[in-house]
Design an enzyme around this catalytic site. Structure first.
Site, short mmCIF file in Angstrom:
data_model
loop_
_atom_site.label_atom_id
_atom_site.label_comp_id
_atom_site.label_asym_id
_atom_site.label_seq_id
_atom_site.Cartn_x
_atom_site.Cartn_y
_atom_site.Cartn_z
N TYR A 86 -12.86 -3.30 -3.39
CA TYR A 86 -13.27 -3.01 -1.96
C TYR A 86 -14.76 -2.78 -1.86
O TYR A 86 -15.38 -2.30 -1.13
CB TYR A 86 -12.84 -1.73 -1.28
CG TYR A 86 -11.28 -1.93 -0.80
CD1 TYR A 86 -10.93 -2.98 -0.08
CD2 TYR A 86 -10.39 -1.05 -1.06
CE1 TYR A 86 -9.66 -3.16 0.26
CE2 TYR A 86 -8.93 -1.14 -0.79
CZ TYR A 86 -8.59 -2.12 -0.06
OH TYR A 86 -7.34 -2.31 0.41
N ASN A 118 -2.18 -0.03 7.16
CA ASN A 118 -1.69 -1.41 7.68
C ASN A 118 -1.01 -2.01 6.54
O ASN A 118 -1.02 -3.28 6.55
CB ASN A 118 -3.08 -2.23 7.99
CG ASN A 118 -3.98 -2.41 6.82
OD1 ASN A 118 -3.84 -2.06 5.90
ND2 ASN A 118 -5.10 -3.06 7.13
N LYS A 137 0.69 -1.20 -0.07
CA LYS A 137 0.17 0.01 0.01
C LYS A 137 0.85 1.29 0.07
O LYS A 137 2.13 1.41 0.63
CB LYS A 137 -0.82 -0.04 1.32
CG LYS A 137 -1.98 -1.12 1.49
CD LYS A 137 -3.14 -0.98 2.32
CE LYS A 137 -4.14 -2.04 2.50
NZ LYS A 137 -5.07 -1.82 3.33
N HIS A 142 -2.33 -5.12 1.44
CA HIS A 142 -3.44 -5.97 1.26
C HIS A 142 -3.21 -7.50 0.63
O HIS A 142 -2.25 -7.51 -0.13
CB HIS A 142 -4.25 -5.35 -0.09
CG HIS A 142 -5.39 -6.24 -0.38
ND1 HIS A 142 -6.62 -6.68 0.22
CD2 HIS A 142 -5.51 -7.13 -1.40
CE1 HIS A 142 -7.50 -7.35 -0.47
NE2 HIS A 142 -6.51 -8.07 -1.31
N GLU A 167 -9.03 -11.41 -7.59
CA GLU A 167 -8.16 -10.39 -7.55
C GLU A 167 -6.94 -10.41 -8.36
O GLU A 167 -6.47 -9.35 -8.88
CB GLU A 167 -7.59 -10.34 -6.09
CG GLU A 167 -8.95 -10.08 -5.11
CD GLU A 167 -8.51 -9.74 -3.70
OE1 GLU A 167 -9.33 -9.12 -2.81
OE2 GLU A 167 -7.40 -10.14 -3.26
N1 UDP Z 1 -10.59 -0.62 6.43
C1 UDP Z 1 -10.40 0.49 7.28
N2 UDP Z 1 -11.43 0.28 8.59
C2 UDP Z 1 -12.35 -0.71 8.94
C3 UDP Z 1 -12.14 -1.95 8.15
C4 UDP Z 1 -11.19 -1.92 7.02
O1 UDP Z 1 -9.95 1.42 7.25
O2 UDP Z 1 -12.89 -0.79 9.55
C5 UDP Z 1 -9.78 -0.66 5.74
C6 UDP Z 1 -8.24 -1.17 5.77
O3 UDP Z 1 -7.09 -0.66 5.33
C7 UDP Z 1 -8.42 -2.57 5.38
C8 UDP Z 1 -9.05 -2.42 4.31
O4 UDP Z 1 -10.04 -1.69 4.45
O5 UDP Z 1 -6.90 -3.30 4.89
C9 UDP Z 1 -9.94 -3.70 3.57
O6 UDP Z 1 -10.87 -4.22 4.76
P1 UDP Z 1 -10.98 -5.79 5.00
O7 UDP Z 1 -11.99 -5.89 6.28
O8 UDP Z 1 -10.98 -6.51 3.89
O9 UDP Z 1 -9.78 -6.21 5.94
P2 UDP Z 1 -8.11 -7.03 5.35
O10 UDP Z 1 -8.85 -7.91 4.48
O11 UDP Z 1 -7.23 -5.92 4.65
O12 UDP Z 1 -7.60 -7.43 6.66
MG MG Z 2 -9.93 -8.03 2.99
#
Ligand code: UDP
Ligand code: MG
Length: 153
Positions: free
Chosen positions: A49, A112, A9, A115, A126
């Site tokens: 997303y 974080n 990212k 992805h 994806e």
């Molecule tokens: N995200 C966020 N707040 C939330 C949940 C998700 O900012 O409450 C963002 C975060 O960058 C995350 C991305 O959206 O990595 C995708 O969310 P997902 O639930 O798919 O989490 P991941 O698979 O990345 O752990």
């Molecule tokens: Mg995810």
């Protein structure tokens, strides 16, 4: 063998962690099957997303992913999706276990670092979203006999 997507990212590029992230997957023994830098746009992020489209922070996430280019990578290995996901850690960097990428490098739920695909089915969708077929490379990976027993591959 199984393939999965890792997107490095913008926050990781800004913090000069690209090499560190790639190093971890290389050291684990995964084979790098594709890599490129790309500028994401609203269209691809809406698709990527889609599961968060109704959340109030949807625009904030998209903005954060477009602030600089990202690096998209494809990694291959036995159970690669599960292995990469475990190395990624929980979404919120403050909850992620030390030793995971998010646990070691992130204090944020949004910023974080990477992805990673969350299932074998999602990984296929994806990878097709971010790579064309000719950007995914099959080549002879000489380390294989030293990474796996012959009945594992
Ligand atoms: N995200 C966020 N707040 C939330 C949940 C998700 O900012 O409450 C963002 C975060 O960058 C995350 C991305 O959206 O990595 C995708 O969310 P997902 O639930 O798919 O989490 P991941 O698979 O990345 O752990
Ligand atoms: Mg995810």
């Amino acid at each position: 063998m199984e393939k999965t997507l890792v997107i490095i990212k913008p926050c990781a590029l800004q913090r000069a962690l690209t090499g560190e992230v790639i190093k971890r997957f290389e050291q684990k023994g995964l084979r790098l099957a594709g890599i490129k830098m790309m500028q994401l746009d609203d269209r691809i992020l809406r698709e990527h997303y889609a599961h968060l489209a109704e959340r109030p922070f949807f625009q904030r996430i998209k903005d954060s992913m477009m602030i600089t280019p990202v690096i998209v990578t494809c990694w291959e290995g036995k159970d690669a999706v599960k292995v990469v996901r475990a190395m990624t850690g929980s979404t919120n960097g403050r909850d992620a276990v030390p030793g995971t990428i998010r646990g070691d490098f992130s204090l944020s739920v949004q910023e974080n670092i990477i992805h990673t695909s969350d299932s074998v089915e999602t990984a296929a969708v994806e990878l097709a979203r971010f790579f064309s077929d000719d950007e995914i490379f099959a080549y002879n990976y000489q380390s294989l006999p030293f990474l796996y027993a012959n009945d594992e591959i």
